[in-house]
Design an enzyme around this catalytic site. Sequence first.
Site, PDB file in Angstrom:
ATOM      1  N   LYS A 146     -44.850 -10.283  -5.983  1.00 43.97           N
ATOM      2  CA  LYS A 146     -45.956 -11.037  -5.390  1.00 43.97           C
ATOM      3  C   LYS A 146     -47.253 -10.347  -5.775  1.00 43.97           C
ATOM      4  O   LYS A 146     -47.618  -9.307  -5.229  1.00 43.97           O
ATOM      5  CB  LYS A 146     -45.878 -11.094  -3.869  1.00 43.97           C
ATOM      6  CG  LYS A 146     -46.926 -12.070  -3.317  1.00 43.97           C
ATOM      7  CD  LYS A 146     -47.439 -11.711  -1.941  1.00 43.97           C
ATOM      8  CE  LYS A 146     -48.779 -11.030  -1.889  1.00 43.97           C
ATOM      9  NZ  LYS A 146     -49.919 -11.685  -2.520  1.00 43.97           N
ATOM     10  N   GLU A 174     -48.297   2.901  -2.267  1.00 43.66           N
ATOM     11  CA  GLU A 174     -49.443   3.467  -3.000  1.00 43.66           C
ATOM     12  C   GLU A 174     -50.681   2.888  -2.322  1.00 43.66           C
ATOM     13  O   GLU A 174     -50.989   1.712  -2.492  1.00 43.66           O
ATOM     14  CB  GLU A 174     -49.409   3.025  -4.468  1.00 43.66           C
ATOM     15  CG  GLU A 174     -48.205   3.520  -5.251  1.00 43.66           C
ATOM     16  CD  GLU A 174     -48.301   4.985  -5.625  1.00 43.66           C
ATOM     17  OE1 GLU A 174     -49.401   5.554  -5.587  1.00 43.66           O
ATOM     18  OE2 GLU A 174     -47.255   5.564  -5.955  1.00 43.66           O
ATOM     19  N   CYS A 178     -58.592   3.126  -6.659  1.00 44.51           N
ATOM     20  CA  CYS A 178     -58.031   3.859  -5.509  1.00 44.51           C
ATOM     21  C   CYS A 178     -58.307   5.348  -5.620  1.00 44.51           C
ATOM     22  O   CYS A 178     -58.461   6.026  -4.627  1.00 44.51           O
ATOM     23  CB  CYS A 178     -56.550   3.572  -5.379  1.00 44.51           C
ATOM     24  SG  CYS A 178     -55.664   3.835  -6.905  1.00 44.51           S
ATOM     25  N   GLU A 198     -62.769   4.149   3.131  1.00 42.78           N
ATOM     26  CA  GLU A 198     -62.733   3.733   1.727  1.00 42.78           C
ATOM     27  C   GLU A 198     -63.694   2.549   1.561  1.00 42.78           C
ATOM     28  O   GLU A 198     -63.543   1.522   2.210  1.00 42.78           O
ATOM     29  CB  GLU A 198     -61.305   3.314   1.364  1.00 42.78           C
ATOM     30  CG  GLU A 198     -61.149   3.046  -0.117  1.00 42.78           C
ATOM     31  CD  GLU A 198     -59.720   2.598  -0.473  1.00 42.78           C
ATOM     32  OE1 GLU A 198     -59.196   1.701   0.195  1.00 42.78           O
ATOM     33  OE2 GLU A 198     -59.169   3.148  -1.439  1.00 42.78           O
TER      34      GLU A 198
HETATM   35  P1  NAD Z   1     -54.567  -5.450   0.198  1.00 41.19           P
HETATM   36  O1  NAD Z   1     -53.806  -4.481   1.045  1.00 41.19           O
HETATM   37  O2  NAD Z   1     -55.455  -6.394   0.861  1.00 41.19           O
HETATM   38  O3  NAD Z   1     -53.558  -6.330  -0.663  1.00 41.19           O
HETATM   39  C1  NAD Z   1     -52.584  -5.760  -1.514  1.00 41.19           C
HETATM   40  C2  NAD Z   1     -51.415  -6.728  -1.620  1.00 41.19           C
HETATM   41  O4  NAD Z   1     -50.780  -6.801  -0.350  1.00 41.19           O
HETATM   42  C3  NAD Z   1     -51.818  -8.148  -1.976  1.00 41.19           C
HETATM   43  O5  NAD Z   1     -50.837  -8.716  -2.805  1.00 41.19           O
HETATM   44  C4  NAD Z   1     -51.847  -8.829  -0.622  1.00 41.19           C
HETATM   45  O6  NAD Z   1     -51.630 -10.206  -0.687  1.00 41.19           O
HETATM   46  C5  NAD Z   1     -50.701  -8.137   0.080  1.00 41.19           C
HETATM   47  N1  NAD Z   1     -50.779  -8.139   1.544  1.00 41.19           N
HETATM   48  C6  NAD Z   1     -51.873  -8.208   2.325  1.00 41.19           C
HETATM   49  N2  NAD Z   1     -51.513  -8.215   3.632  1.00 41.19           N
HETATM   50  C7  NAD Z   1     -50.164  -8.119   3.647  1.00 41.19           C
HETATM   51  C8  NAD Z   1     -49.203  -8.102   4.688  1.00 41.19           C
HETATM   52  N3  NAD Z   1     -49.555  -8.181   5.974  1.00 41.19           N
HETATM   53  N4  NAD Z   1     -47.898  -8.013   4.358  1.00 41.19           N
HETATM   54  C9  NAD Z   1     -47.514  -7.941   3.067  1.00 41.19           C
HETATM   55  N5  NAD Z   1     -48.373  -7.983   2.037  1.00 41.19           N
HETATM   56  C10 NAD Z   1     -49.688  -8.068   2.324  1.00 41.19           C
HETATM   57  O7  NAD Z   1     -55.299  -4.565  -0.887  1.00 41.19           O
HETATM   58  P2  NAD Z   1     -56.294  -5.086  -2.040  1.00 41.19           P
HETATM   59  O8  NAD Z   1     -57.581  -5.411  -1.385  1.00 41.19           O
HETATM   60  O9  NAD Z   1     -55.622  -6.072  -2.894  1.00 41.19           O
HETATM   61  O10 NAD Z   1     -56.438  -3.761  -2.928  1.00 41.19           O
HETATM   62  C11 NAD Z   1     -57.297  -2.733  -2.620  1.00 41.19           C
HETATM   63  C12 NAD Z   1     -56.574  -1.596  -1.925  1.00 41.19           C
HETATM   64  O11 NAD Z   1     -55.479  -1.154  -2.727  1.00 41.19           O
HETATM   65  C13 NAD Z   1     -57.441  -0.392  -1.740  1.00 41.19           C
HETATM   66  O12 NAD Z   1     -57.231   0.151  -0.453  1.00 41.19           O
HETATM   67  C14 NAD Z   1     -56.954   0.574  -2.808  1.00 41.19           C
HETATM   68  O13 NAD Z   1     -57.206   1.911  -2.552  1.00 41.19           O
HETATM   69  C15 NAD Z   1     -55.507   0.266  -2.841  1.00 41.19           C
HETATM   70  N6  NAD Z   1     -54.916   0.680  -4.125  1.00 41.19           N
HETATM   71  C16 NAD Z   1     -54.104   1.781  -4.167  1.00 41.19           C
HETATM   72  C17 NAD Z   1     -53.565   2.212  -5.375  1.00 41.19           C
HETATM   73  C18 NAD Z   1     -52.660   3.397  -5.447  1.00 41.19           C
HETATM   74  O14 NAD Z   1     -51.951   3.520  -6.433  1.00 41.19           O
HETATM   75  N7  NAD Z   1     -52.630   4.277  -4.453  1.00 41.19           N
HETATM   76  C19 NAD Z   1     -53.869   1.515  -6.537  1.00 41.19           C
HETATM   77  C20 NAD Z   1     -54.707   0.413  -6.471  1.00 41.19           C
HETATM   78  C21 NAD Z   1     -55.224   0.004  -5.244  1.00 41.19           C
END
Ligand code: NAD
Length: 472
Positions: free
Chosen positions: A170, A245, A279, A379
């Site tokens: 997804k 992650e 991130c 963040e």
């Molecule tokens: P997000 O948490 O909003 O979404 C990430 C994914 O999770 C999306 O596919 C989203 O649809 C899904 N999601 C959202 N709510 C969910 C739920 N309740 N249950 C299951 N899935 C759900 O994050 P984002 O805004 O897409 O990305 C930014 C974040 O990702 C930042 O916090 C960043 O630091 C983090 N990030 C971490 C890494 C790493 O490797 N540590 C890498 C890239 C981004």
Amino acid sequence: MIDRDKLYIDGAWVPSTGTSTIDVINSTTEEVMGKIPEGTAEDVDKAVAAAKKAFPAWAKTSVEERGKFIQRITEGLQARMGDIAQVVAQEVGMPLNLSTMIQAGLPVMTFGSIQQILSTFEFEETIGNSLVVKEPVGVVGAITPWNYPLHQIALKVAPALAAGNTVVLKPSEVAPLNAFILADVIDEVGLPAGVFNLVTGVGPVVGEAIAKHPDVDMVSFTGSTRAGKRVAELGAQSVKRIALELGGKSPNIILDDADLSKAVPAGVGGAFLNSGQTCTALTRMIVPRSKLAEVEQLAVQAAETYTPGDPFEATTRLGPLVSAAQQERVRNYINKGVEEGAKLLTGGPEQPEGLDKGYFVRPTVFSDVRNDMTIAQEEIFGPVLSIIPVDSEEEAIEVANDTIYGLAGAVWAGEKDKAQEVARQIRTGMVDVNGGGFNPMAPFGGFKQSGRGREAGKYGLEEFLQTKSMQL
Ligand code: NAD
């Protein structure tokens, strides 16, 4: 306009059981650039059933056979690098030249590195009278974010498939079109039906359906700490393996004998890559108070070279943020920084001059930031750097570790050994020492609330393997 109206389930493009669609927005023009299906929990059920059915045969294939499929996927992605770079530059807003190198280049590199990892990986070992074997975990649910969308996908899908798992992906609903390119490539190479499935949709519906599905053996999640906690909670009900992650608030310690003319511009670059939507962004620059004036001057000079502009213009170094919501969030943080008394050196919450459209934010640098301020603790995910002055090396380490996060970090010192000694005391999964370069084969992941588990290289393969001991 890219209209993708089907999901990829059980080796075929099929309509969603729902009827809604999600608009994909171009972050520079603010116009709709594509549409995808808004998948449902029922779509997830179908995809998981297909993945479960495909698992036994796929798990039994030889490492060589799986390696060959992955090689063909690598070649397919390589042939589509131009499309991938373009689509991500539009979705996310990363300048095209960087998008080509990073957003399209890294996924090719990740898939491409699998052969090398497989060829040296020890799948079996003898301990006394036991034969210890590594086996695939089963059905893997992969949930990914928008900031490096295909890279995050590749870090999961490539090793999961190589290890013999089947996958339900997804991708982020904010930048999903690149994931369809991968699914096209996978379809073209003729991976057995059900081994890879793509279900698009929103997190609370499709993401949660994957996280709580009893037939999903593992969820590998990349995204915010908030959503990661929810996924871990839901996954705990069926005791599935959960890899996370998550977010970061990474420190960059510059010691008083460091070469400031190198360390400060590199630190600004480490904070502003992908408009700060990284991130591992080095968002807290921790510097000796005695050097503060010099650091401020160098940081402003460097920040002002990041003129926001159209990602498709060759000279642009800073594209827009991904969405209106993200732009609003980052501007609120900038206002909060000013309210809490940080010194605004450059940038600010206003739309950059000459750019009426697009989710742009000015490259912003604050100084005199205290580590208990909101901008030093939360963040931001935008081009905002906080300079935090300290009075000793001990205080620098204390400040670096005074955060709920533990993803990345950096240290600069006159001597590499000294920088390494400090790096060992930083509680994060990754630390760059005196500007050490990105290594795509090194384990990637966080301490504390930045996550659990590691991606990339051999550690990334291990993540998708179970251990069995047979007593002989
Ligand atoms: P997000 O948490 O909003 O979404 C990430 C994914 O999770 C999306 O596919 C989203 O649809 C899904 N999601 C959202 N709510 C969910 C739920 N309740 N249950 C299951 N899935 C759900 O994050 P984002 O805004 O897409 O990305 C930014 C974040 O990702 C930042 O916090 C960043 O630091 C983090 N990030 C971490 C890494 C790493 O490797 N540590 C890498 C890239 C981004």
